[in-house]
Write a protein that holds these residues in place. Sequence first.
Motif, PDB file in Angstrom:
ATOM      1  N   LYS A   1      -6.874  89.219-128.931  1.00 25.74           N
ATOM      2  CA  LYS A   1      -6.765  88.920-129.689  1.00 25.74           C
ATOM      3  C   LYS A   1      -5.101  89.033-129.910  1.00 25.74           C
ATOM      4  O   LYS A   1      -3.826  87.093-129.429  1.00 25.74           O
ATOM      5  CB  LYS A   1      -6.707  89.244-131.100  1.00 25.74           C
ATOM      6  CG  LYS A   1      -7.860  88.905-131.471  1.00 25.74           C
ATOM      7  CD  LYS A   1      -7.974  90.043-133.096  1.00 25.74           C
ATOM      8  CE  LYS A   1      -9.534  89.804-133.833  1.00 25.74           C
ATOM      9  NZ  LYS A   1      -9.823  90.428-134.792  1.00 25.74           N
ATOM     10  N   LEU A   2      -4.230  89.506-129.014  1.00 23.88           N
ATOM     11  CA  LEU A   2      -3.086  89.995-128.195  1.00 23.88           C
ATOM     12  C   LEU A   2      -3.132  89.592-127.536  1.00 23.88           C
ATOM     13  O   LEU A   2      -1.754  88.225-127.368  1.00 23.88           O
ATOM     14  CB  LEU A   2      -2.616  91.401-128.181  1.00 23.88           C
ATOM     15  CG  LEU A   2      -1.771  91.494-126.875  1.00 23.88           C
ATOM     16  CD1 LEU A   2       0.144  91.382-128.521  1.00 23.88           C
ATOM     17  CD2 LEU A   2      -1.212  92.873-126.852  1.00 23.88           C
ATOM     18  N   VAL A   3      -3.981  89.003-126.669  1.00 22.32           N
ATOM     19  CA  VAL A   3      -4.082  88.433-125.488  1.00 22.32           C
ATOM     20  C   VAL A   3      -3.444  86.768-125.199  1.00 22.32           C
ATOM     21  O   VAL A   3      -2.275  85.830-125.193  1.00 22.32           O
ATOM     22  CB  VAL A   3      -4.318  88.536-124.373  1.00 22.32           C
ATOM     23  CG1 VAL A   3      -4.257  87.625-123.413  1.00 22.32           C
ATOM     24  CG2 VAL A   3      -4.202  89.963-123.199  1.00 22.32           C
ATOM     25  N   LYS A   4      -4.050  86.564-126.140  1.00 23.87           N
ATOM     26  CA  LYS A   4      -4.148  85.130-126.764  1.00 23.87           C
ATOM     27  C   LYS A   4      -3.234  84.098-127.446  1.00 23.87           C
ATOM     28  O   LYS A   4      -2.747  83.480-127.017  1.00 23.87           O
ATOM     29  CB  LYS A   4      -5.615  84.192-127.774  1.00 23.87           C
ATOM     30  CG  LYS A   4      -6.993  84.311-126.747  1.00 23.87           C
ATOM     31  CD  LYS A   4      -8.347  83.947-127.952  1.00 23.87           C
ATOM     32  CE  LYS A   4      -9.524  84.682-127.099  1.00 23.87           C
ATOM     33  NZ  LYS A   4     -10.069  84.591-128.041  1.00 23.87           N
ATOM     34  N   GLY A   5      -2.333  85.637-128.546  1.00 21.24           N
ATOM     35  CA  GLY A   5      -1.557  85.689-129.429  1.00 21.24           C
ATOM     36  C   GLY A   5       0.111  85.497-128.535  1.00 21.24           C
ATOM     37  O   GLY A   5       0.618  83.785-128.340  1.00 21.24           O
ATOM     38  N   CYS A   6       0.075  86.003-127.558  1.00 23.54           N
ATOM     39  CA  CYS A   6       1.183  86.288-126.702  1.00 23.54           C
ATOM     40  C   CYS A   6       1.566  86.797-125.642  1.00 23.54           C
ATOM     41  O   CYS A   6       2.658  86.577-124.979  1.00 23.54           O
ATOM     42  CB  CYS A   6       1.713  88.100-126.958  1.00 23.54           C
ATOM     43  SG  CYS A   6       1.747  88.095-129.001  1.00 23.54           S
ATOM     44  N   PHE A   7       0.049  86.415-125.000  1.00 19.42           N
ATOM     45  CA  PHE A   7       0.258  86.215-123.305  1.00 19.42           C
ATOM     46  C   PHE A   7      -0.095  84.823-122.838  1.00 19.42           C
ATOM     47  O   PHE A   7      -0.344  83.871-121.500  1.00 19.42           O
ATOM     48  CB  PHE A   7      -0.437  87.404-122.449  1.00 19.42           C
ATOM     49  CG  PHE A   7       0.116  88.915-122.341  1.00 19.42           C
ATOM     50  CD1 PHE A   7       0.902  89.268-121.881  1.00 19.42           C
ATOM     51  CD2 PHE A   7      -0.555  89.571-123.659  1.00 19.42           C
ATOM     52  CE1 PHE A   7       0.972  90.640-121.748  1.00 19.42           C
ATOM     53  CE2 PHE A   7       0.521  90.389-124.447  1.00 19.42           C
ATOM     54  CZ  PHE A   7       1.010  91.148-122.794  1.00 19.42           C
ATOM     55  N   ALA A   8      -1.136  84.293-123.713  1.00 21.61           N
ATOM     56  CA  ALA A   8      -1.997  83.375-123.441  1.00 21.61           C
ATOM     57  C   ALA A   8      -0.791  82.213-123.084  1.00 21.61           C
ATOM     58  O   ALA A   8       0.533  81.854-123.826  1.00 21.61           O
ATOM     59  CB  ALA A   8      -2.585  82.584-124.116  1.00 21.61           C
TER      60      ALA A   8
END
Length: 202
Positions: free
Chosen positions: A195-202
């Motif tokens: 969820k973090l990656v989708k929200g802040c890295f993707a």
Amino acid sequence: MTRRLERAKLLVATHNRGKLDEIRALLDVFGMDIVSNADFNLPEPVESGTTFVENARIKAHAGAKATGLPTLADDSGLSIEALDGAPGVYTADWSEGPNGRDFVMAMARVHDELRATGAATPWRAKFCCTLVLAWPDGHDEVFEGEVHGQIVAPRGEHGHGYDPIFLPDGMTETFGEMDQIEKNFISHRANAFEKLVKGCFA
């Protein structure tokens, strides 16, 4: 809309080497320069919250304020149905012994308390993880993950903490028997990190 993380350096607010290594492995693909509290000799802030998100926010904002870096904090724990959700936010506290943290003692305590309840097996449980990514300006983003399973006799020497007594649903190996790569595909922390990656890295 969540805020994107654009800086290449990230502070992970922990002194726990096992947790730091797990987070580094999860973020390795992004080429982040990951540092920890130990690199700055930062003290551990008092975790006075009563929920995972409150404690994660305390740690994340303390790190961001002290270093001026975006800071990722994790608060996670084991929640056992027959113990009314305990140890929960006190998961680490259950391991405090006379010579520091002792998870062999903590796992024994889990089994002692479960037997004392008279609850029938399987003893249902879940690992919970809350991630807070905080910026020096006070903004933060929150991501939560869970993995469900049951408490079993200790098996395996991998992982850290309570991993040897947690058998995830649908698996034949405890977290303590899995190698890190396998665990990182299914763990509560992996769920929150997705969820973090989708929200802040993707």
